[in-house]
Scaffold this motif. Structure first.
Motif, PDB file in Angstrom:
ATOM      1  N   UNK A 362       0.810  -1.217   0.000  1.00 12.93           N
ATOM      2  CA  UNK A 362       0.000   0.000   0.000  1.00 12.93           C
ATOM      3  C   UNK A 362       0.835   1.255   0.000  1.00 12.93           C
ATOM      4  N   UNK A 363       2.127   1.068   0.177  1.00  6.32           N
ATOM      5  CA  UNK A 363       3.037   2.213   0.301  1.00  6.32           C
ATOM      6  C   UNK A 363       4.207   2.009  -0.656  1.00  6.32           C
ATOM      7  N   UNK A 364       4.525   3.013  -1.418  1.00  5.86           N
ATOM      8  CA  UNK A 364       5.623   2.894  -2.386  1.00  5.86           C
ATOM      9  C   UNK A 364       6.952   2.662  -1.684  1.00  5.86           C
ATOM     10  N   UNK A 365       7.123   3.177  -0.475  1.00  8.35           N
ATOM     11  CA  UNK A 365       8.401   3.041   0.224  1.00  8.35           C
ATOM     12  C   UNK A 365       8.683   1.608   0.639  1.00  8.35           C
ATOM     13  N   UNK A 366       7.642   0.803   0.831  1.00 10.81           N
ATOM     14  CA  UNK A 366       7.835  -0.597   1.250  1.00 10.81           C
ATOM     15  C   UNK A 366       7.564  -1.578   0.113  1.00 10.81           C
ATOM     16  N   UNK A 367       7.333  -1.048  -1.103  1.00 11.36           N
ATOM     17  CA  UNK A 367       6.950  -1.914  -2.224  1.00 11.36           C
ATOM     18  C   UNK A 367       8.033  -2.941  -2.554  1.00 11.36           C
ATOM     19  N   UNK A 368       9.294  -2.519  -2.506  1.00 19.72           N
ATOM     20  CA  UNK A 368      10.392  -3.411  -2.894  1.00 19.72           C
ATOM     21  C   UNK A 368      10.977  -4.178  -1.714  1.00 19.72           C
ATOM     22  N   UNK A 369      10.382  -4.100  -0.572  1.00 17.39           N
ATOM     23  CA  UNK A 369      10.914  -4.803   0.605  1.00 17.39           C
ATOM     24  C   UNK A 369      10.439  -6.247   0.632  1.00 17.39           C
ATOM     25  N   UNK A 370      11.148  -7.076   1.398  1.00 14.30           N
ATOM     26  CA  UNK A 370      10.823  -8.497   1.464  1.00 14.30           C
ATOM     27  C   UNK A 370       9.421  -8.782   1.957  1.00 14.30           C
ATOM     28  N   UNK A 371       8.890  -8.060   2.926  1.00 16.93           N
ATOM     29  CA  UNK A 371       7.523  -8.377   3.393  1.00 16.93           C
ATOM     30  C   UNK A 371       6.446  -8.174   2.334  1.00 16.93           C
ATOM     31  N   UNK A 372       6.761  -7.450   1.253  1.00 18.09           N
ATOM     32  CA  UNK A 372       5.760  -7.218   0.210  1.00 18.09           C
ATOM     33  C   UNK A 372       5.610  -8.398  -0.748  1.00 18.09           C
ATOM     34  N   UNK A 373       6.421  -9.405  -0.586  1.00 17.92           N
ATOM     35  CA  UNK A 373       6.362 -10.543  -1.506  1.00 17.92           C
ATOM     36  C   UNK A 373       5.158 -11.423  -1.208  1.00 17.92           C
ATOM     37  N   UNK A 374       4.616 -11.993  -2.272  1.00 18.90           N
ATOM     38  CA  UNK A 374       3.546 -12.975  -2.095  1.00 18.90           C
ATOM     39  C   UNK A 374       3.756 -14.098  -3.116  1.00 18.90           C
ATOM     40  N   UNK A 375       3.219 -15.272  -2.826  1.00 19.75           N
ATOM     41  CA  UNK A 375       3.429 -16.463  -3.663  1.00 19.75           C
ATOM     42  C   UNK A 375       2.229 -17.384  -3.511  1.00 19.75           C
ATOM     43  N   UNK A 376       1.789 -17.908  -4.633  1.00 19.03           N
ATOM     44  CA  UNK A 376       0.718 -18.896  -4.626  1.00 19.03           C
ATOM     45  C   UNK A 376       1.002 -19.901  -5.733  1.00 19.03           C
TER      46      UNK A 376
END
Length: 515
Positions: A362-376
């Motif tokens: 939801x925030x551009x500053x955290x977009x490239x951080x590890x917690x932003x990853x998702x996988x299915x």
């Protein structure tokens, strides 16, 4: 359904999953074990019984009149020369054939169809591999005061703004468990090979048509020369008759008959001139040049080319390898057989692996951080339960098409045998007829000389001269036509034997083999 392989293994083997990937691993293993299964009938090339030799082969030997030619013609181990038109020993014809293979529109169309079939084969082969899509998106949302919180897209709360940054990959892979995709590739590859053979058939037809029109051109020129030569003889007879009439030694009826003979021969010349020019224009269209471009090159009369050597016709079984139309029909049969398997594969379940991976924030500053990853990722199975018999009817239709393709193949073989036998008898009988006509022309030429001399001496009437001249012109014209027809029959024989395309087969560009 993703849990089914894991459940089966746990219940039967009593083994607990070692990790969260256990079910996926078992699914992949089971799919790989089943991937060796390919539904549908495996293709078996048709077996065709061919005669041991050609029935009409003896006609060519009889027409040759020589033991050497008879032996050459009967050489069953040999086949027609790949560059058979060179047997005519005509450099102009050789040049036209070379030009046609560089610029003929018919050949360009056939080559484009080969490229199309090769591309479609690549399309079919791509289905064996996963499909991956990449995408990215940004959404700016302003909350609505009239929508409950949590209801997308405006349910953020009254006056609340939100951002959503997304980027990721979507992947899907249908595992070819029952061989439907492999049968599709098999059909596409056979269709590509059929397109290659059809191109070769175009080359064969093109070479034969240029040779035929070239021979018709030289035949028209020869007949034109014959008409002009006989016209000169008849004009000499007219001059003689007028002299005899002026001297009181001939009647006016003799003069009128001589004049009518001259006019009759003159009337045949425009039709022969039309045939000559039309042949040049047809050659130009086949070669791929404006028809008028060849007028200067081909307008000068030349003799009808005659073959240097006899054609070794080979064995009837050679046709299965040499005739492109037979080879194309066999490849079309293979493609039709593979399509039965394509239809049958729809009776069985389809197994797929799908996966999604990316970044979301939801925030551009955290977009490239590890917690932003998702996988299915997970497997899926689809199985057509009810379609009112559509698949089974499709299978029946494909079987019927395969039966039709098999019958078409047999028809191609029979047509090839018919073509060769017909060409052999035509060529052999034309050569026999040529020998007889040559003797007739020689006798008629002597008869004209004798009749003219006797008439000038007052020992014969003018009717004998007219009959001799008519007979000479008719025989000479028939001899020219027979020389032309003999060459045309030989071209037809070469074409029926499937010769010619091998010398110019662009195998590096249009190979019929799968890479």
């Amino acid at each position: 359904m993703a849990w089914l392989p894991e459940l089966v293994c746990r219940s039967r083997l009593g083994i607990a999953p070692a990790s969260k990937w256990y079910g996926l691993a078992v699914f992949s293993w089971a799919a790989s074990m089943l991937s060796g299964c390919t539904v549908g009938p495996d293709y078996v090339a048709p077996k065709t019984t061919m005669p041991a030799s050609y029935t009409e082969q003896v006609n060519v030997a009889r027409g040759s009149g020589s033991t050497a030619a008879t032996a050459a013609t009967a050489a069953t181990a040999a086949t027609a020369n790949d560059a058979w038109w060179k047997n005519f020993g005509d450099p102009v014809l050789d040049k036209l054939e070379d030009q046609a293979l560089q610029s003929a529109p018919d050949l360009a169309v056939a080559e484009a169809r080969v490229r199309e079939a090769r591309a479609l084969r690549g399309v079919a082969g791509a289905a064996l591999y996963p499909q991956v899509d990449a995408g990215a998106a940004y959404d700016r949302t302003h909350g609505s005061a009239n929508v409950p919180i949590g209801v997308p897209p405006g349910g953020l709360g009254p006056g609340i703004d939100g951002n959503l940054w997304q980027a990721g990959f979507d992947a899907s892979w249908e595992i070819d468990v029952f061989g439907g995709t492999r049968r599709t590739i098999e059909a596409a590859n056979a269709s590509y090979q059929a397109a290659v053979e059809e191109r070769r058939d175009v080359v064969l037809t093109l070479l034969a048509e240029i040779s035929r029109n070239y021979i018709e051109l030289r035949g028209a020129q020869r007949r034109l020369v014959v008409a002009q030569d006989n016209l000169a003889i008849q004009q000499d007879a007219l001059t003689l008759t007028r002299s005899q009439f002026d001297a009181g030694l001939a009647s006016r009826l003799d003069v009128l008959r001589a004049q009518a003979q001259v006019s009759d021969t003159q009337s045949a010349i425009p039709d022969l001139e039309t045939d000559r020019r039309a042949a040049i224009y047809r050659i130009g269209a086949l070669v791929g040049r404006p028809p008028e471009d060849l007028l200067a090159e081909l307008n000068a009369p030349q003799a009808i080319p005659s073959p240097v050597n006899d054609v070794p016709v080979g064995l009837p079984s050679d046709l299965l390898k040499r005739r492109p139309d037979i080879r194309a029909a066999e490849r079309r049969l293979a493609a039709a057989n593979a399509r039965i398997g394509i239809a049958q594969a729809d009776l069985y379940p389809h197994f797929s692996l799908t996966g999604v991976a990316g970044l979301e924030s939801l925030d551009a500053s955290t977009f490239l951080s590890a917690p932003s990853r998702y996988l299915s990722i997970g497997p899926s199975i689809t199985w057509l339960v009810f379609d009112a018999g559509k698949v089974r009817f499709t299978i029946q239709a494909e079987r019927a098409r395969t039966d039709a393709a098999a019958s078409s193949y047999q028809r191609s073989v029979l047509n090839a045998l018919r073509d060769v036998e017909t060409a052999l008898v035509s060529y052999g009988q034309s050569r026999i007829r040529r020998v007889q006509l040559a003797a007739e022309v020689a006798a008629d030429r002597d008869a004209v000389t004798v009749a003219t001399r006797l008439y000038s001496q007052g020992l014969a009437d003018f009717l004998a001269v007219l009959d001799a001249e008519r007979s000479l012109y008719a025989a000479d014209d028939k001899l020219a036509q027979t020389d032309r027809d003999t060459d045309l029959a030989l071209v037809t024989l070469y074409k029926s034997l499937g010769g010619g395309w091998q010398a110019y087969d662009a195998s590096t560009l249009f190979s019929g083999q799968a890479p």
